[in-house]
Write a protein that holds these residues in place. Structure first.
Motif, PDB file in Angstrom:
ATOM      1  N   VAL A 115       0.824  -1.207   0.000  1.00  0.00           N
ATOM      2  CA  VAL A 115       0.000   0.000   0.000  1.00  0.00           C
ATOM      3  C   VAL A 115       0.863   1.264   0.000  1.00  0.00           C
ATOM      4  O   VAL A 115       0.432   2.327  -0.436  1.00  0.00           O
TER       5      VAL A 115
ATOM      6  N   PHE B 228      -9.621   0.110  -8.193  1.00  0.00           N
ATOM      7  CA  PHE B 228      -8.629   0.324  -7.142  1.00  0.00           C
ATOM      8  C   PHE B 228      -7.235   0.520  -7.754  1.00  0.00           C
ATOM      9  O   PHE B 228      -6.539   1.493  -7.436  1.00  0.00           O
ATOM     10  N   THR B 231      -7.075   3.881  -9.619  1.00  0.00           N
ATOM     11  CA  THR B 231      -7.034   5.054  -8.743  1.00  0.00           C
ATOM     12  C   THR B 231      -5.629   5.260  -8.196  1.00  0.00           C
ATOM     13  O   THR B 231      -5.066   6.358  -8.281  1.00  0.00           O
ATOM     14  N   VAL B 232      -5.061   4.189  -7.639  1.00  0.00           N
ATOM     15  CA  VAL B 232      -3.727   4.310  -7.046  1.00  0.00           C
ATOM     16  C   VAL B 232      -2.705   4.670  -8.136  1.00  0.00           C
ATOM     17  O   VAL B 232      -1.867   5.554  -7.962  1.00  0.00           O
ATOM     18  N   ILE B 286      -3.641   9.062  -1.133  1.00  0.00           N
ATOM     19  CA  ILE B 286      -3.835   7.681  -1.609  1.00  0.00           C
ATOM     20  C   ILE B 286      -4.604   6.866  -0.574  1.00  0.00           C
ATOM     21  O   ILE B 286      -5.516   6.108  -0.914  1.00  0.00           O
ATOM     22  N   VAL B 287      -4.258   7.052   0.707  1.00  0.00           N
ATOM     23  CA  VAL B 287      -4.979   6.326   1.759  1.00  0.00           C
ATOM     24  C   VAL B 287      -6.456   6.733   1.757  1.00  0.00           C
ATOM     25  O   VAL B 287      -7.352   5.883   1.779  1.00  0.00           O
ATOM     26  N   SER B 290      -8.233   5.252  -1.192  1.00  0.00           N
ATOM     27  CA  SER B 290      -8.462   3.815  -1.031  1.00  0.00           C
ATOM     28  C   SER B 290      -9.606   3.560  -0.066  1.00  0.00           C
ATOM     29  O   SER B 290     -10.453   2.687  -0.294  1.00  0.00           O
ATOM     30  N   ASN B 293     -12.826   4.409  -1.731  1.00  0.00           N
ATOM     31  CA  ASN B 293     -13.108   3.314  -2.660  1.00  0.00           C
ATOM     32  C   ASN B 293     -13.756   2.129  -1.966  1.00  0.00           C
ATOM     33  O   ASN B 293     -14.797   1.630  -2.372  1.00  0.00           O
ATOM     34  N   THR B 294     -13.090   1.677  -0.883  1.00  0.00           N
ATOM     35  CA  THR B 294     -13.581   0.513  -0.148  1.00  0.00           C
ATOM     36  C   THR B 294     -14.948   0.803   0.444  1.00  0.00           C
ATOM     37  O   THR B 294     -15.857  -0.025   0.391  1.00  0.00           O
TER      38      THR B 294
END
Lengths: 274, 309
Positions: A115, B228, B231-232, B286-287, B290, B293-294
């Motif tokens: 990550v 996912f 996006t990242v 980014i976090v 994410s 997204n989730t």
């Protein structure tokens, strides 16, 4: 029935257009690589190959150390791939076949490292590599790619599915050391997974740019991506030369892909879906 | 005897533990040096003023406020998001259509079509950016501009205009990644049993109803996966704009991305503190992306379940 036929015809038309759009840049790159820069300004645009193939490539050789850069890239990719395969299969073996305290925690920790965006550590990594005197060296250009959490994940999956516990137990009863079990039993069985992971790692490393752009400043140490991009930094660049360089740097990978395209494509689904 | 065997068994277990730790140690040793230490040091550096040579000086949150008050940073974040959406969102739709067709039994030359659509993915981002850089150059005679003129439109300054640069970069991202996403969707489609479609056909469902009620719902996990990844990946966009813009990459802002902003701060302006602060902000973005997204995807699932009950 007629309706189905029209539908199918349209599907083929759609697929042919899609394939054309996919392939056209490759063809056009080849055309430009065989033409002088003047052809670029012609109206209507030139769409057929010319005669400057060799001349353009000679200009590339005068501008950048093309073969040296290709060799550098090949060395970087091969070493990175081998190191990742070794690290991943060893760790995958441990996670698949051994019991040890902290196993699940450590495995999740490895997955979590995926990550972290690679750019977070970019600046300290640069200074670290500089500290060890590895700027402008191939080792410096490859060292951050030795970390590949996906590789460990894939190898653990594969080893726990295809190496049976009984086989490992039997080898142990015969007095095999764990490392001999790894070399003589596990490695031969995981060779197909090596092909998958090897392709993923090799192609990713081949196309890598940001890190090498950061640590390689000496043209003799350039990897091919950095070398190609360095041709585009003057405002009046010779397009024939530029695309000749891109063409010759791309063609080897295209040939390898056409030979093994099923393996390439299956490596994508195995690397991301499983 | 029993005692002896027990001891031997235990030492075997200890040996296994030692082996296991030995086998996983290469990753963790390398990670500690080249992964964890730089990540932590980056966060430390974000609170320092440092030009790379002299002494570091603790400045608290000043780097963050410098970055967050810099219009160029916000411009680069805006660019990153716009190009991310334009480059990746159409891939979902086109990728599903391509995969749906590639999965049809009647299609001839299926492997050839699949290989052709996948081929762009194996070219490097640098190569793509250079080829499209010539295609989308500013001249009137550039192929892209010539094509526009054929349709009676004006030439575009692809490298220096606000939307020209973004559109050109989005197109090259789309071109290179569409095959990758198609292959993932295709794997998803192949996991759907053919009997589902046969049953639907018997019930009189047409192709679009099959797509709507069988394909899309069962493909959802694969769509989530690609969203996912996209996006990242999109938030880390660097190579395409940098190589496409060439010499003007770090002096113009039409297509500057967050990572380019970070790179410029650190390696052309020697301001490693603000560069690191940007890296930390990028991590946070980014976090957050994410998590959103989730949350969105799991929220959709819950709502659907609720409705069904």
């Amino acid at each position: 029935m007629k309706k189905i036929k029209v539908g199918r015809f349209l599907v083929y038309v759609f697929m042919i257009i899609a394939s054309f759009l996919s392939l056209f840049p490759f063809y056009w790159m080849f055309v430009m690589a065989t033409r002088s820069s003047a052809a670029y300004n012609s109206i209507p645009p030139t769409m057929t190959p010319g005669t400057q193939l060799v001349e353009n490539f000679q200009k590339v050789l005068n501008e950048i150390p093309f073969f040296g850069a290709m060799l550098n890239t090949l060395i970087v990719c091969l070493v990175v791939t081998l190191v990742v395969l070794l690290i991943s299969s060893l760790a995958g073996f441990a996670f698949a076949k051994f019991k040890f305290p902290g196993k699940n925690f450590l495995f999740v920790a490895i997955l979590l490292t995926m990550v972290i965006p690679p750019q977070l550590g970019l600046i300290p990594q640069y200074f670290l590599v500089a500290e060890f005197g590895l700027l402008d060296t191939l080792l410096g250009a490859m060292v951050i790619f030795f970390l590949n959490p996906l590789g460990i994940f894939l190898m653990r999956q594969y080893i726990s599915q295809s190496v049976s516990d009984e086989l490992v137990e039997a080898a142990k009863l015969d007095g095999c050391s764990n490392f001999r079990i790894f070399c003589n039993i596990v490695l031969p069985i995981v060779l197909p997974a090596f092909a998958t992971l090897g392709i993923i790692v090799f192609t990713a490393t081949w196309g890598e740019f940001l890190w090498q752009f950061t640590v390689l400043r000496d043209p003799d140490m350039y990897t091919i991506q950095v070398a190609l991009s360095s041709m585009n930094t003057t405002s009046n660049v010779d397009f024939g030369m530029l695309l000749s360089g891109v063409f010759w740097a791309t063609i080897p990978l295209v040939i390898v892909f056409l030979m093994f395209n099923k393996l390439f494509i299956s490596s994508i689904t195995e690397g991301s879906v499983k | 005897m029993g005692f002896k065997r027990g001891r031997k068994y235990r030492s075997e277990e200890t040996k296994d533990k030692i082996s296991a730790y030995l086998y996983i140690s290469p990753f963790f040793i390398i990670f500690a040096i080249i992964g964890l230490y730089p990540a932590v040091f980056s966060i430390f550096l974000a609170f320092q003023d440092w030009n790379g040579l002299g002494e570091m000086e603790f400045v608290g949150l000043q780097n963050f406020s410098v970055v967050l008050q810099d219009p160029v940073f916000w411009k680069s974040l805006y660019n990153t998001i716009i190009m991310g959406i334009m480059g990746t969102a159409p891939q979902i739709i086109v990728g599903i259509i391509l995969a749906f067709i590639l999965n049809q039994a009647f299609l001839k030359f299926r492997n050839a079509f699949r290989a052709m659509i996948f081929l762009p993915y194996i070219t490097s981002m640098v190569a793509v950016a250079l080829v499209f850089g010539v295609f989308f150059s500013n001249n009137d005679t550039a192929l892209a501009n010539y094509t526009l003129q054929l349709f009676g439109m004006d030439s575009v300054n692809w490298k220096t205009s606000e939307w020209g640069a973004k559109i050109a970069i989005s197109i090259m991202v789309f071109w290179r990644w569409i095959g990758y996403n198609t292959i993932i969707y295709l794997a998803g489609l192949q996991s759907i049993p053919r009997t589902f479609y046969e049953a639907a056909r018997i019930d009189g469902a047409n192709v679009f109803q099959q797509l709507r009620y069988i394909t899309i719902p069962l493909l959802k996990p694969f769509i989530i996966l690609t969203v996912f990844f996209s996006t990242v990946g999109a938030l880390q966009l660097f190579t395409e704009p940098t190589v496409f813009l060439g010499s003007s990459a770090f002096s113009r802002t039409e297509a500057m991305t967050v990572v380019m902003y970070l790179y410029r701060d650190a390696f052309t302006l020697q301001s490693f503190g603000t560069g690191s602060a940007t890296a930390v902000i990028l991590l946070a973005i980014i976090v957050i992306a994410s998590v959103v997204n989730t949350y969105l995807t799991s929220g959709v699932k819950k709502r659907k379940k609720g409705r069904r009950i």
